[in-house]
Structure formats: structure tokens, C-alpha cells
Motif scaffolding. Structure first.
Motif, short mmCIF file in Angstrom:
data_model
loop_
_atom_site.label_atom_id
_atom_site.label_comp_id
_atom_site.label_asym_id
_atom_site.label_seq_id
_atom_site.Cartn_x
_atom_site.Cartn_y
_atom_site.Cartn_z
N ILE A 75 0.86 -1.18 0.00
CA ILE A 75 0.00 0.00 0.00
C ILE A 75 0.90 1.24 0.00
CG2 ILE A 75 -0.20 0.08 2.56
CD1 ILE A 75 -3.07 1.10 2.17
N HIS A 76 0.55 2.21 -0.81
CA HIS A 76 1.23 3.51 -0.83
C HIS A 76 0.17 4.56 -0.56
CE1 HIS A 76 4.89 1.99 -3.14
NE2 HIS A 76 4.01 1.02 -3.39
N SER A 116 -5.83 -9.91 3.23
CA SER A 116 -4.49 -9.31 3.31
C SER A 116 -4.53 -7.86 2.83
CB SER A 116 -3.46 -10.13 2.53
OG SER A 116 -3.68 -10.03 1.14
N VAL A 117 -5.41 -7.59 1.88
CA VAL A 117 -5.57 -6.21 1.40
C VAL A 117 -6.25 -5.38 2.49
CG1 VAL A 117 -6.78 -4.77 -0.30
CG2 VAL A 117 -5.63 -6.88 -1.02
N LYS A 118 -7.24 -5.99 3.15
CA LYS A 118 -8.00 -5.25 4.18
C LYS A 118 -7.08 -4.81 5.31
CE LYS A 118 -12.03 -5.00 7.01
NZ LYS A 118 -11.25 -4.28 7.98
N ILE A 125 -7.01 3.93 7.17
CA ILE A 125 -8.06 4.46 8.05
C ILE A 125 -7.41 5.31 9.14
CG2 ILE A 125 -9.90 3.81 9.70
CD1 ILE A 125 -10.87 2.38 7.39
N ASP A 126 -6.25 4.82 9.63
CA ASP A 126 -5.54 5.58 10.66
C ASP A 126 -4.82 6.80 10.09
OD1 ASP A 126 -6.32 3.76 12.55
OD2 ASP A 126 -4.51 2.52 12.35
N ALA A 127 -4.34 6.64 8.85
CA ALA A 127 -3.48 7.71 8.28
C ALA A 127 -4.28 8.89 7.73
CB ALA A 127 -2.62 7.13 7.17
N VAL A 128 -5.46 8.61 7.21
CA VAL A 128 -6.25 9.68 6.58
C VAL A 128 -7.29 10.17 7.60
CG1 VAL A 128 -7.80 10.23 4.64
CG2 VAL A 128 -5.93 8.56 4.33
N PRO A 129 -7.36 11.48 7.81
CA PRO A 129 -8.35 11.98 8.78
C PRO A 129 -9.78 11.67 8.30
CG PRO A 129 -6.88 13.73 8.01
CD PRO A 129 -6.55 12.52 7.20
N GLU A 160 -13.32 -10.02 -4.78
CA GLU A 160 -13.26 -10.01 -3.30
C GLU A 160 -12.61 -8.71 -2.81
OE1 GLU A 160 -14.45 -12.01 -1.00
OE2 GLU A 160 -15.25 -13.52 -2.38
N VAL A 161 -11.57 -8.29 -3.51
CA VAL A 161 -10.89 -7.05 -3.11
C VAL A 161 -11.83 -5.87 -3.31
CG1 VAL A 161 -9.00 -5.47 -3.68
CG2 VAL A 161 -8.56 -7.91 -3.57
N LYS A 162 -12.57 -5.89 -4.41
CA LYS A 162 -13.53 -4.79 -4.68
C LYS A 162 -14.52 -4.67 -3.53
CE LYS A 162 -15.32 -1.71 -7.51
NZ LYS A 162 -15.87 -1.64 -8.83
N GLU A 163 -14.95 -5.82 -3.01
CA GLU A 163 -15.89 -5.79 -1.88
C GLU A 163 -15.28 -5.11 -0.66
OE1 GLU A 163 -17.97 -9.36 -0.45
OE2 GLU A 163 -18.44 -9.73 -2.57
N VAL A 164 -14.01 -5.46 -0.41
CA VAL A 164 -13.30 -4.82 0.72
C VAL A 164 -13.28 -3.31 0.53
CG1 VAL A 164 -11.01 -4.52 1.77
CG2 VAL A 164 -11.89 -6.82 1.32
N PHE A 165 -13.00 -2.87 -0.68
CA PHE A 165 -12.95 -1.42 -0.95
C PHE A 165 -14.33 -0.80 -0.72
CE2 PHE A 165 -9.04 -1.05 -4.01
CZ PHE A 165 -8.25 -1.52 -2.99
N GLU A 166 -15.35 -1.49 -1.23
CA GLU A 166 -16.69 -0.90 -1.12
C GLU A 166 -17.20 -0.83 0.31
OE1 GLU A 166 -18.59 -2.86 -4.36
OE2 GLU A 166 -18.08 -1.18 -5.69
N GLU A 167 -16.67 -1.73 1.14
CA GLU A 167 -17.06 -1.67 2.56
C GLU A 167 -16.24 -0.61 3.32
OE1 GLU A 167 -16.54 -5.73 3.73
OE2 GLU A 167 -18.32 -6.35 2.58
N SER A 168 -15.22 -0.06 2.67
CA SER A 168 -14.39 0.94 3.33
C SER A 168 -15.03 2.32 3.18
CB SER A 168 -12.98 0.94 2.72
OG SER A 168 -12.96 1.76 1.56
N PRO A 169 -14.56 3.29 3.98
CA PRO A 169 -15.17 4.63 3.87
C PRO A 169 -14.57 5.47 2.75
CG PRO A 169 -13.57 4.58 5.66
CD PRO A 169 -13.58 3.20 5.07
N PHE A 170 -13.68 4.89 1.93
CA PHE A 170 -12.97 5.71 0.94
C PHE A 170 -13.74 5.83 -0.37
CE2 PHE A 170 -9.60 3.94 3.70
CZ PHE A 170 -9.15 5.14 4.23
N LEU A 171 -13.24 6.73 -1.21
CA LEU A 171 -13.84 6.92 -2.54
C LEU A 171 -13.39 5.77 -3.44
CD1 LEU A 171 -15.20 8.80 -4.70
CD2 LEU A 171 -12.96 9.88 -4.97
#
Ligand code: GDP
Ligand code: CA
Length: 441
Positions: A75-76, A116-118, A125-129, A160-171
């Protein structure tokens, strides 16, 4: 799942590394974001601060880019800061973390791969306000490991990764999880390196070519200076790419199956073959008495040294030569140029003290050959590090000389970071992403 120490040792996981490149970024962002919004949200306490230092005016925005490589997932998290509406944004820093193995190792357990992506995404989540989560895009691009899987297995992992992203609060932009085209991998790494070294600012450009040696594929990218190169290169090796208000006509190619680990299998004669139960693959590039097992891309391989036959640099070079000879296009122009080289070029040079692990360094192609001879002809002395060290160094030598056609004295700048930012295609990809989303304040 383990954290790759080689990637994190110097990157201080979880902490912000700072790299301020204001002038350069000013230029970049003026072209990236041509419509620059001048906010006038004035605050009463602005008058207390000198111009341009008022903290309330500092606007920070982020971009999250995942590199799903064949040997690991990374992750970057890039931070950009705009200090005031009058000044253009700066690249503030990068948070970088990696895990092993790569997604392709979870070909039969896509949920575990996504897990592993999650775990890495939790860092963001910690890094971005929290108030910026919704405005922060998250994207994953997979490279050669997933390209080598069946379409069905690769798609299962990606969804599966897409699902993880969609469950996250990010764009989550459209097409946020995909397999990247190999030519982009080269172009975006070239953009990163030349951006970080300041070559994309202004008109007097002296760009440098880039060499990336991954686990499963390898890329070469440069800006041709001679008409001949344009005429003589296969058409699909030449790509026009627009970024920072300039169009770059680049020579780039990704050779699938020519990454360091794929090359090990090719040398052993095990690449793209049905592996019979208990089948043993032997090579003169391995310690004579060695017999071991190796997992790659979800397949188990048994391999060992030439118990009775020859070992050492000479026979090893002949074996490796079969893998590269006549398989790669050799543009004449590169023979006299110097290149930036990273990933496994860097790792193997650092492993054998050809360069300092933290600082990197400049080498000639012949330095890899010298080291390959030293290691292969004294295999017992070196095999405790990795039984593949001789094969890897010999492959790198053959790839550079016989594959790409570099001269013995071609200079290679081995670099892991420039101004504290990882030399990875991910920064170029993040610029491209921000550009396409028109993210600006
Ligand atoms: N320093 C650094 N090394 C990287 C990064 N990404 C990949 N690598 C190196 O790339 C090599 C592995 O390639 P990988 O990306 O897994 O395989 P690919 O899918 O064939 O490109 C190893 O040498 C890693 O150390 C990065 O962001 N930073
Ligand atoms: Ca890679």
C-alpha cells in the motif's frame, strides 16, 4: 502472512516520510489540475498569521494506491498539501507498507487474499483523517502474478478485493480494482522516477530510462532520442502518454515470464510445464547437494543441484542464456545510455554488497557479472543466504547483456527511494488517478 522486511526496513512503517518538492510540484499540479480553485473561506484568525502560513488554509488530500505484485501486496498512501490557495500543492510524503505473499498465492482462497488487502487498508483508516475519507480515492492494480493466473481465478480475487474497498469509507472509483496492462507498469514507473528526479519539470529534459525486475515480469522504458529507434522498434513497444501537460513518446515493454522468479523456473525447465508428482528439476546454478521445495504461483516445485555434473558460473551462464537469448528486442540506442534500476536489481545488488542497502549506488553491468562469477564459483560460501543467489545474479547478467544488449560498462543507478519516496509505478499511477478524477481544492 508476513511483513517483507526488505521493503519496510527503511520505510519506517506507519510513519510519514516527508519529501517536499514544492517547485516541481507547483509545475506538476498546475498542469495536472489546470482549473485551480481559489477558495476564499476566510477565518477570523487568519490575520494573526503571516501570509501563507495560516494553518487553517493548509489543505491536505490523499491518494491510496495498492500494488498487487507477484511476490507481495503493497500500500502507498500519498499525502499532498496545499498550504494556501495562492501556492500550488506539494507532495508531502508517503506511507508505505507491504505484506507477503502476493495475491496470486491465494488463487484458491480469494477471501483470504482480500483479507491481506484489508489489513493494509486499515492503515489508511488511521493515516487519513475521517473528514477526508470520502474524498480519498483507493485503487488496486495487479501485475504479472495475476496476469499468469486463469481469468476465472484472477477475477475471483479482484471481486473479493472490490468488496473490501466498497465496505471501506474511501472513494472507490470505477475500475478501482484491475489487472494493469504491462506497458503502463513501465510508463508509470518511468513517470515516477523522472518526476522524483526533477526531469519532468521545465523543457530542458534529460530523462532517464528505467529497468524494473519483478518476480514474474520485467520492464524496460525510455524516451527515444533517435529517429532510428522509432523506426526499428516493434509498433507495440512505442506508446504516447500524456501527463503534466506534455506528451511523451516512450519506448516501453513488459516481458511476462522474465521476472526473477519466473526466470528461475524457466532455467530449471519448469515454467509453463505440467509438473509431475515428485518431479525433480536440476540446475548447474544451484549447490551440488541441494534438494528442496519451492512454492510459486500456487504450485509446488522440487529442485536441486547437479549432483554428478558440473556447477559454477560457466555452465550456469549457458543454462540461463537459453532463457534470454534472442527473446528480447535490443534497441541500439540504449547501449550507451545509463538507466535507473530497482526492485530485484536493487535487492540482489544489496544482498551481495555491490551497493549499500539504504543508499543504493551506481554500478556497471560488468559488476553483476563479476559478482555472479564470485558467487557461482564459490557456491558453498554463499548458499546460506539463498540457494538461488548464483542463478539470480547470472540471470541478471544475461538479461542485461544478452537480453537487452547493454554494454559491460553501461551505468545503472540502483535506487529504492528518491527524496524518501519509493521508486514504484504507484506514484505515476496516483498522478494519473488524481488527474482523471479532477481532485483539487
Ligand atoms: N523498494 C520497493 N521495492 C518494491 C516495491 N514494489 C516492488 N518492489 C520490489 O519488486 C520485487 C518484486 O516484484 P513484484 O512486484 O512482486 O513482482 P511483479 O508482479 O513481477 O512486478 C522485489 O524486489 C520488491 O522488493 C516498492 O514499492 N518499493
Ligand atoms: Ca512490480
Amino acid at each position: 502472512m508476513t511483513v517483507d522486511p526488505r521493503l519496510t526496513a527503511s520505510s519506517d512503517p506507519g510513519r510519514m516520510t516527508s519529501s517536499r518538492l514544492p517547485i516541481l510540484l507547483a509545475l506538476v499540479f498546475s498542469s495536472l489540475f489546470p482549473v485551480f480553485s481559489h477558495s476564499n473561506r476566510e477565518m477570523w484568525f487568519q490575520d494573526l498569521f503571516p501570509p501563507n502560513t495560516c494553518p487553517i488554509n493548509a489543505k491536505t488530500f490523499y491518494g491510496i494506491m495498492f500494488d498487487a505484485g507477484s511476490t507481495g501486496t503493497r500500500i502507498h498512501i500519498y499525502t499532498f498539501v496545499q498550504k494556501s490557495p495562492e501556492i500550488l500543492p506539494e507532495l508531502e510524503g508517503e506511507i508505505f507498507e507491504s505484506v507477503k505473499p502476493g495475491l496470486s498465492a491465494y488463487a484458491d482462497q480469494p477471501e483470504k487474499g482480500a483479507e491481506s488487502v484489508k489489513r493494509l487498508l486499515d492503515m489508511a483508516i488511521d493515516a487519513v483523517p475521517p473528514h477526508l475519507w470520502k474524498k480519498t480515492p483507493v485503487v488496486l492494480k495487479a501485475t504479472a502474478g495475476l496476469r499468469l493466473l486463469s481469468e476465472e481465478k484472477a477475477q475471483a480475487l479482484l471481486s473479493e478485493v472490490k468488496e473490501v474497498f466498497e465496505e471501506s469509507p474511501f472513494l472507490v472509483p470505477e475500475d478501482s480494482v484491475s489487472i494493469m496492462d504491462g506497458s503502463y507498469e513501465g510508463i508509470l514507473a518511468w513517470i515516477t522516477v523522472n518526476f522524483l528526479t526533477g526531469q519532468l519539470a521545465g523543457h530542458n529534459q534529460h530523462t532517464t530510462g528505467t529497468l524494473d525486475l519483478g518476480g514474474a515480469s520485467t520492464q524496460i522504458t525510455f524516451l527515444p532520442r533517435f529517429e532510428e529507434t522509432l523506426k526499428e522498434s516493434p509498433r507495440d513497444f512505442l506508446t504516447s502518454f500524456e501527463m503534466f501537460n506534455s506528451t511523451y513518446k516512450l519506448y516501453t515493454h513488459s516481458y511476462l515470464g522474465f521476472g526473477l522468479k519466473a526466470a528461475r523456473l524457466a532455467t530449471l525447465g519448469a515454467l509453463n510445464t505440467e509438473v509431475a508428482d515428485g518431479q525433480m528439476f536440476r540446475s548447474s546454478c544451484l549447490p551440488k547437494q541441494l534438494e528442496a521445495e519451492w512454492h510459486f504461483g500456487g504450485v509446488k516445485y522440487r529442485y536441486g543441484g547437479n549432483k554428478e555434473g558440473e556447477t559454477g558460473f560457466k555452465p550456469c551462464y549457458l543454462e540461463v542464456l537459453k532463457v534470454v537469448k534472442g527473446k528480447l528486442h535490443q534497441p541500439d540506442e540504449i547501449r550507451g545510455s545509463s538507466f535507473y534500476a530497482f526492485s530485484y536489481y536493487y535487492d540482489r545488488a544489496a544482498d551481495t554488497n555491490l551497493i549499500d542497502y539504504e543508499q543504493g549506488g551506481v554500478l556497471e553491468v560488468r559488476d553483476f557479472e563479476r559478482k555472479a562469477k564470485e558467487v557461482c564459483d564459490n557456491m558453498e560460501r554463499f548458499s546460506s543466504a539463498s540457494p538461488f543467489l548464483c542463478m539470480d545474479l547470472t540471470y541478471i547478467t544475461a538479461l542485461l547483456k544478452e537480453g537487452f544488449g547493454f554494454r559491460d560498462n553501461t551505468l545503472l543507478q540502483l535506487t529504492k527511494k528518491v527524496n524518501n519516496i519509493e521508486t514504484s509505478w504507484t506514484l505515476g499511477a496516483t498522478f494519473h488517478l488524481l488527474q482523471s478524477l479532477g481532485i483539487t481544492y
